[in-house]
Write a protein that holds these residues in place. Sequence first.
Motif, PDB file in Angstrom:
ATOM      1  N   LEU A   1       0.854  -1.180   0.000  1.00 44.69           N
ATOM      2  CA  LEU A   1       0.000   0.000   0.000  1.00 44.69           C
ATOM      3  C   LEU A   1       0.895   1.237   0.000  1.00 44.69           C
ATOM      4  O   LEU A   1       1.696   1.437   0.916  1.00 44.69           O
ATOM      5  N   LYS A   2       0.758   2.069  -1.016  1.00 44.77           N
ATOM      6  CA  LYS A   2       1.618   3.233  -1.190  1.00 44.77           C
ATOM      7  C   LYS A   2       0.792   4.504  -1.084  1.00 44.77           C
ATOM      8  O   LYS A   2      -0.224   4.632  -1.768  1.00 44.77           O
ATOM      9  N   GLY A   3       1.223   5.432  -0.236  1.00 46.53           N
ATOM     10  CA  GLY A   3       0.483   6.674  -0.129  1.00 46.53           C
ATOM     11  C   GLY A   3       0.987   7.519   1.018  1.00 46.53           C
ATOM     12  O   GLY A   3       1.744   7.053   1.873  1.00 46.53           O
ATOM     13  N   PRO A   4       0.569   8.779   1.082  1.00 46.26           N
ATOM     14  CA  PRO A   4       1.031   9.698   2.128  1.00 46.26           C
ATOM     15  C   PRO A   4       0.515   9.286   3.501  1.00 46.26           C
ATOM     16  O   PRO A   4      -0.458   8.529   3.636  1.00 46.26           O
ATOM     17  N   THR A   5       1.177   9.800   4.504  1.00 47.91           N
ATOM     18  CA  THR A   5       0.796   9.475   5.870  1.00 47.91           C
ATOM     19  C   THR A   5      -0.619   9.957   6.178  1.00 47.91           C
ATOM     20  O   THR A   5      -1.043  11.022   5.721  1.00 47.91           O
ATOM     21  N   GLY A   6      -1.349   9.157   6.933  1.00 46.55           N
ATOM     22  CA  GLY A   6      -2.673   9.560   7.392  1.00 46.55           C
ATOM     23  C   GLY A   6      -3.750   9.569   6.339  1.00 46.55           C
ATOM     24  O   GLY A   6      -4.762  10.253   6.501  1.00 46.55           O
ATOM     25  N   CYS A   7      -3.568   8.795   5.243  1.00 45.86           N
ATOM     26  CA  CYS A   7      -4.574   8.826   4.169  1.00 45.86           C
ATOM     27  C   CYS A   7      -5.509   7.611   4.208  1.00 45.86           C
ATOM     28  O   CYS A   7      -6.383   7.488   3.343  1.00 45.86           O
ATOM     29  N   GLY A   8      -5.327   6.700   5.172  1.00 47.91           N
ATOM     30  CA  GLY A   8      -6.269   5.597   5.323  1.00 47.91           C
ATOM     31  C   GLY A   8      -5.725   4.220   4.998  1.00 47.91           C
ATOM     32  O   GLY A   8      -6.495   3.262   4.919  1.00 47.91           O
TER      33      GLY A   8
ATOM     34  N   LEU B   1      -1.095  -1.093  -4.438  1.00 50.35           N
ATOM     35  CA  LEU B   1      -2.285  -0.257  -4.503  1.00 50.35           C
ATOM     36  C   LEU B   1      -1.891   1.158  -4.090  1.00 50.35           C
ATOM     37  O   LEU B   1      -1.286   1.354  -3.031  1.00 50.35           O
ATOM     38  N   ASP B   2      -2.231   2.130  -4.926  1.00 49.15           N
ATOM     39  CA  ASP B   2      -1.937   3.531  -4.618  1.00 49.15           C
ATOM     40  C   ASP B   2      -3.069   4.145  -3.805  1.00 49.15           C
ATOM     41  O   ASP B   2      -4.248   3.972  -4.129  1.00 49.15           O
ATOM     42  N   PHE B   3      -2.680   4.876  -2.763  1.00 50.99           N
ATOM     43  CA  PHE B   3      -3.640   5.606  -1.938  1.00 50.99           C
ATOM     44  C   PHE B   3      -3.277   7.086  -1.959  1.00 50.99           C
ATOM     45  O   PHE B   3      -2.115   7.455  -2.077  1.00 50.99           O
ATOM     46  N   ASN B   4      -4.290   7.911  -1.824  1.00 45.95           N
ATOM     47  CA  ASN B   4      -4.076   9.348  -1.708  1.00 45.95           C
ATOM     48  C   ASN B   4      -5.223   9.916  -0.883  1.00 45.95           C
ATOM     49  O   ASN B   4      -6.149   9.189  -0.492  1.00 45.95           O
ATOM     50  N   TYR B   5      -5.175  11.202  -0.611  1.00 49.71           N
ATOM     51  CA  TYR B   5      -6.275  11.812   0.121  1.00 49.71           C
ATOM     52  C   TYR B   5      -7.512  11.834  -0.768  1.00 49.71           C
ATOM     53  O   TYR B   5      -7.420  12.060  -1.979  1.00 49.71           O
TER      54      TYR B   5
ATOM     55  N   GLU C   1       5.392  17.688   4.627  1.00 54.70           N
ATOM     56  CA  GLU C   1       4.156  16.927   4.482  1.00 54.70           C
ATOM     57  C   GLU C   1       2.972  17.861   4.620  1.00 54.70           C
ATOM     58  O   GLU C   1       3.027  18.850   5.361  1.00 54.70           O
ATOM     59  N   GLY C   2       1.878  17.548   3.919  1.00 57.12           N
ATOM     60  CA  GLY C   2       0.659  18.318   4.068  1.00 57.12           C
ATOM     61  C   GLY C   2      -0.154  17.836   5.254  1.00 57.12           C
ATOM     62  O   GLY C   2       0.257  16.960   6.007  1.00 57.12           O
ATOM     63  N   ILE C   3      -1.308  18.437   5.432  1.00 58.68           N
ATOM     64  CA  ILE C   3      -2.214  18.042   6.515  1.00 58.68           C
ATOM     65  C   ILE C   3      -2.968  16.791   6.087  1.00 58.68           C
ATOM     66  O   ILE C   3      -3.583  16.755   5.029  1.00 58.68           O
ATOM     67  N   SER C   4      -2.905  15.759   6.910  1.00 61.66           N
ATOM     68  CA  SER C   4      -3.509  14.475   6.567  1.00 61.66           C
ATOM     69  C   SER C   4      -4.974  14.415   7.005  1.00 61.66           C
ATOM     70  O   SER C   4      -5.434  15.222   7.825  1.00 61.66           O
ATOM     71  N   THR C   5      -5.669  13.421   6.487  1.00 62.86           N
ATOM     72  CA  THR C   5      -7.061  13.188   6.912  1.00 62.86           C
ATOM     73  C   THR C   5      -7.107  12.885   8.399  1.00 62.86           C
ATOM     74  O   THR C   5      -8.026  13.309   9.107  1.00 62.86           O
ATOM     75  N   ARG C   6      -6.124  12.148   8.891  1.00 59.57           N
ATOM     76  CA  ARG C   6      -6.073  11.836  10.329  1.00 59.57           C
ATOM     77  C   ARG C   6      -6.031  13.110  11.157  1.00 59.57           C
ATOM     78  O   ARG C   6      -6.714  13.229  12.192  1.00 59.57           O
ATOM     79  N   MET C   7      -5.222  14.078  10.732  1.00 55.08           N
ATOM     80  CA  MET C   7      -5.117  15.332  11.478  1.00 55.08           C
ATOM     81  C   MET C   7      -6.428  16.098  11.449  1.00 55.08           C
ATOM     82  O   MET C   7      -6.807  16.743  12.440  1.00 55.08           O
TER      83      MET C   7
END
Length: 307
Positions: A78-85, A212-216, A257-263
Motif C-alpha cells: 500500500l503506497k500513499g502519504p501518511t494519514g490517508c487511510g 495499490l496507490d492511496f491518496n487523500y 508533508e501536508g495536513i492528513s485526513t487523520r489530522m
Amino acid sequence: MRDENLMRTYMPRRDAASRSTTSTSETQPMSRSAAETGAPTSGLLDSYRVAREPYYRAVGDEVALYEAAYSVRMPIMLKGPTGCGKTRFVEYMAWKLGKPLITVACNEDMTASDLVGRFLLDASGTRWQDGPLALAARHGAICYLDEVVEARQDTTVVIHPLTDARRILPLEKKGEIIEAHPDFQVVISYNPGYQSLMKDLKQSTKQRFGALDFNYPEHETEAEIVAHESGVGVDVAKNLVHIAERARNLKGHGLDEGISTRMLIYAGSLIAKGVAPLAACRVALVRPITDDPDMRDALDSAVTTYF
C-alpha cells in the motif's frame, strides 16, 4: 518439468488439503507448521481478530482488487502519504475477509529476530517464542508491516521467502522451516514521497508485491469521512478539508508533508468537544507540521479564512 512449488501461491487451499493427508508419524529434519500437522490454532489468533466493522469509505476499486489479490495470496504493498487511510483499509479488509490481523509498526531498531522469533529463558529453561511474522505464517493471519522502510534492509529481507512461490519462513536459530498457512498473507505500507534514496525498498522486495496507490480523497468524500469520524457537522468538516487542501499545495514549498485526513479528524474531534475552531486547528493542524514562523503565519491565515 513443472515446479510444483509454484502452485502454492495460486492454489494454497488445495496444497493445504494435500499436505494434510501426509502422515505426521515420520521424523522430519525440519519441524512442520501447524497448518500441516492439523494442530488446533484458532484460539491463538482470537485476540488479533477485528471484532467490529471499521469505518472505511472506498474511493475506487481498491476493495475488489484486494479481494482478488487475497484469493491468490498475492502479497500487497500500500503506497500513499501518511494519514490517508492505509492502515484503516487493511483493518477493514481483515474484518471483511474474517481473517486475523497482526500489525507490526516497523522502526530502525527492529531486528530480524523481532519479526521471526527468538529463544527466551524462563523458570523452566529455554523456550522458543514466535515473532509476529512467524505467528501469522504458522497459524494463518494477515501480517501487516506498517511503514516497512523504517526497518533496516537486512531485516526486511526475511520476508522474501514468504512473498514468492516458496511461501516458507526459515527459522535458522530453531532449525525449522514454516510452510505458510493457506490463509497467510503479507501486506506492507510506506510513503514513497517521504523516503530518501538511502531509505527505500529494494527492487528485489518491491517486485514481490502487487501495489495499490492511496491518496487523500476528493473534497466531498474527505469531508464525509471527517464528519463521520470526528462528530462535527458536514459544513465544519468541509472547512477543515479546505484548510488541508491549501496546506497540501505547500508540500515541497516549505512543508515536508501536508495536513492528513487523520489530522483533520483530530481537529474535528476537538471542535466537537467544544474547543474553539481556531484553537483546535492550531493544536491539531498547524503546530504539528511546522516550526517555521512564516509558515505558521500562512497556515494560521488559512484557518482564519474558514473559521
